[in-house]
Design a protein around this motif. Structure first.
Motif, PDB file in Angstrom:
ATOM      1  N   SER A  85      22.068 -16.900-108.953  1.00 52.66           N
ATOM      2  CA  SER A  85      22.041 -17.771-110.121  1.00 52.66           C
ATOM      3  C   SER A  85      21.105 -18.934-109.844  1.00 52.66           C
ATOM      4  N   SER A  86      20.415 -19.360-110.883  1.00 55.11           N
ATOM      5  CA  SER A  86      19.541 -20.516-110.736  1.00 55.11           C
ATOM      6  C   SER A  86      20.288 -21.738-111.260  1.00 55.11           C
ATOM      7  N   THR A  87      20.015 -22.878-110.658  1.00 53.48           N
ATOM      8  CA  THR A  87      20.688 -24.097-111.062  1.00 53.48           C
ATOM      9  C   THR A  87      19.690 -25.227-111.249  1.00 53.48           C
ATOM     10  N   SER A  88      20.035 -26.102-112.176  1.00 51.87           N
ATOM     11  CA  SER A  88      19.309 -27.351-112.364  1.00 51.87           C
ATOM     12  C   SER A  88      20.323 -28.477-112.333  1.00 51.87           C
ATOM     13  N   VAL A  89      19.927 -29.579-111.737  1.00 56.41           N
ATOM     14  CA  VAL A  89      20.774 -30.761-111.653  1.00 56.41           C
ATOM     15  C   VAL A  89      20.008 -31.945-112.221  1.00 56.41           C
ATOM     16  N   LEU A  90      20.674 -32.680-113.105  1.00 56.28           N
ATOM     17  CA  LEU A  90      20.142 -33.934-113.625  1.00 56.28           C
ATOM     18  C   LEU A  90      20.992 -35.052-113.043  1.00 56.28           C
ATOM     19  N   LEU A  91      20.388 -35.881-112.202  1.00 62.94           N
ATOM     20  CA  LEU A  91      21.057 -37.016-111.582  1.00 62.94           C
ATOM     21  C   LEU A  91      20.666 -38.267-112.352  1.00 62.94           C
ATOM     22  N   GLU A  92      21.670 -38.884-112.995  1.00 61.95           N
ATOM     23  CA  GLU A  92      21.379 -40.075-113.805  1.00 61.95           C
ATOM     24  C   GLU A  92      22.409 -41.149-113.489  1.00 61.95           C
ATOM     25  N   CYS A  93      22.039 -42.249-112.974  1.00 62.89           N
ATOM     26  CA  CYS A  93      20.678 -42.594-112.628  1.00 62.89           C
ATOM     27  C   CYS A  93      20.664 -43.299-111.278  1.00 62.89           C
ATOM     28  N   MET A  94      19.516 -43.328-110.676  1.00 64.28           N
ATOM     29  CA  MET A  94      19.366 -43.873-109.338  1.00 64.28           C
ATOM     30  C   MET A  94      19.684 -45.364-109.282  1.00 64.28           C
ATOM     31  N   SER A  95      19.389 -46.103-110.340  1.00 67.82           N
ATOM     32  CA  SER A  95      19.669 -47.547-110.312  1.00 67.82           C
ATOM     33  C   SER A  95      21.175 -47.813-110.274  1.00 67.82           C
ATOM     34  N   ASN A  96      21.957 -47.018-110.997  1.00 65.70           N
ATOM     35  CA  ASN A  96      23.415 -47.174-110.931  1.00 65.70           C
ATOM     36  C   ASN A  96      23.946 -46.775-109.554  1.00 65.70           C
ATOM     37  N   LEU A  97      23.475 -45.645-109.044  1.00 69.97           N
ATOM     38  CA  LEU A  97      23.920 -45.187-107.729  1.00 69.97           C
ATOM     39  C   LEU A  97      23.603 -46.227-106.657  1.00 69.97           C
ATOM     40  N   THR A  98      22.412 -46.794-106.715  1.00 66.84           N
ATOM     41  CA  THR A  98      22.004 -47.810-105.744  1.00 66.84           C
ATOM     42  C   THR A  98      22.905 -49.036-105.821  1.00 66.84           C
ATOM     43  N   ALA A  99      23.182 -49.497-107.028  1.00 71.03           N
ATOM     44  CA  ALA A  99      24.059 -50.658-107.195  1.00 71.03           C
ATOM     45  C   ALA A  99      25.459 -50.357-106.665  1.00 71.03           C
ATOM     46  N   ASN A 100      25.975 -49.181-106.988  1.00 73.27           N
ATOM     47  CA  ASN A 100      27.312 -48.814-106.512  1.00 73.27           C
ATOM     48  C   ASN A 100      27.362 -48.756-104.993  1.00 73.27           C
ATOM     49  N   GLU A 101      26.359 -48.124-104.396  1.00 74.08           N
ATOM     50  CA  GLU A 101      26.327 -48.011-102.929  1.00 74.08           C
ATOM     51  C   GLU A 101      26.184 -49.385-102.273  1.00 74.08           C
ATOM     52  N   MET A 102      25.376 -50.234-102.879  1.00 74.11           N
ATOM     53  CA  MET A 102      25.104 -51.549-102.282  1.00 74.11           C
ATOM     54  C   MET A 102      26.296 -52.490-102.427  1.00 74.11           C
TER      55      MET A 102
END
Length: 191
Positions: A85-102
């Motif tokens: 099976s082929s898969t696609s992933v949409l990760l939205e969004c890097m700015s939120n992830l960065t803020a959460n991690e930081m």
């Protein structure tokens, strides 16, 4: 394949990212939502994005931190494990992830950057087509407090590193996608 998509607020980057995922023709589509919802405005944004994805076959996964711990096989259709099976992933969004991690997980700049990039690599290893949405927040000319400046600098570093490993980088300006990078396949053909 990694495609990094950037743009300002309201630029149309999310709609373009969804179009890229749909055009990839994958049999399974995952939407990784990184936004921590605060207040009514946050709820409205989430609802807007859900409506945009409605009927497009996305499986939504909430992942505000610890991207590396995400295992897509836990979310795959039981009748359709990774085999063929082929898969696609949409990760939205890097700015939120960065803020959460930081601001939630903390650590040094290097540790946060490494955690995020390791998570992206883990996702890329699990999918055929990874589309990452990030924000262009670097040119407003405003002065910010020290923590916000650290966040902006960290996001800029992460975006630069993602652009370096991405096969494609696109900036969406006023709804118009502008190709900034597109890797050539062997033999000189564009992917």
């Amino acid at each position: 394949m990694i495609h990094l998509i950037t743009g300002g607020s309201g630029s149309g980057k999310s709609a373009f990212a969804e179009t890229c995922v749909m055009q990839a023709g994958a049999s399974e589509r995952f939407y990784i939502a990184t936004m921590k919802v605060w207040g009514e405005e946050g709820r409205r944004r989430v609802e807007k994005h859900r409506k945009m994805r409605q009927g497009k076959g996305f499986v939504t996964i909430e992942c505000e931190t610890d991207l590396k711990s995400l295992c897509l096989s836990d979310y795959r259709k039981k009748s359709n494990p990774r085999l063929n099976s082929s898969t696609s992933v949409l990760l939205e969004c890097m700015s939120n992830l960065t803020a959460n991690e930081m601001f939630e997980k903390g650590g040094t700049r290097a540790e946060i950057c490494e955690r995020i990039l390791d998570g992206v690599q883990s996702l890329a290893d699990q999918t055929d087509h990874l589309v990452i949405v990030t924000n262009e927040i670097f040119s407003d000319g405003c002065k910010y407090d020290e923590d916000t400046v650290r966040y902006i600098d960290l996001l800029a570093e992460i975006n630069r590193k993602l652009a370096g490993i991405a096969d494609e980088v696109t900036e969406v300006v006023f709804g118009i996608p502008v190709c900034l990078k597109k890797e050539l396949e062997r033999g000189g053909r564009l992917r």
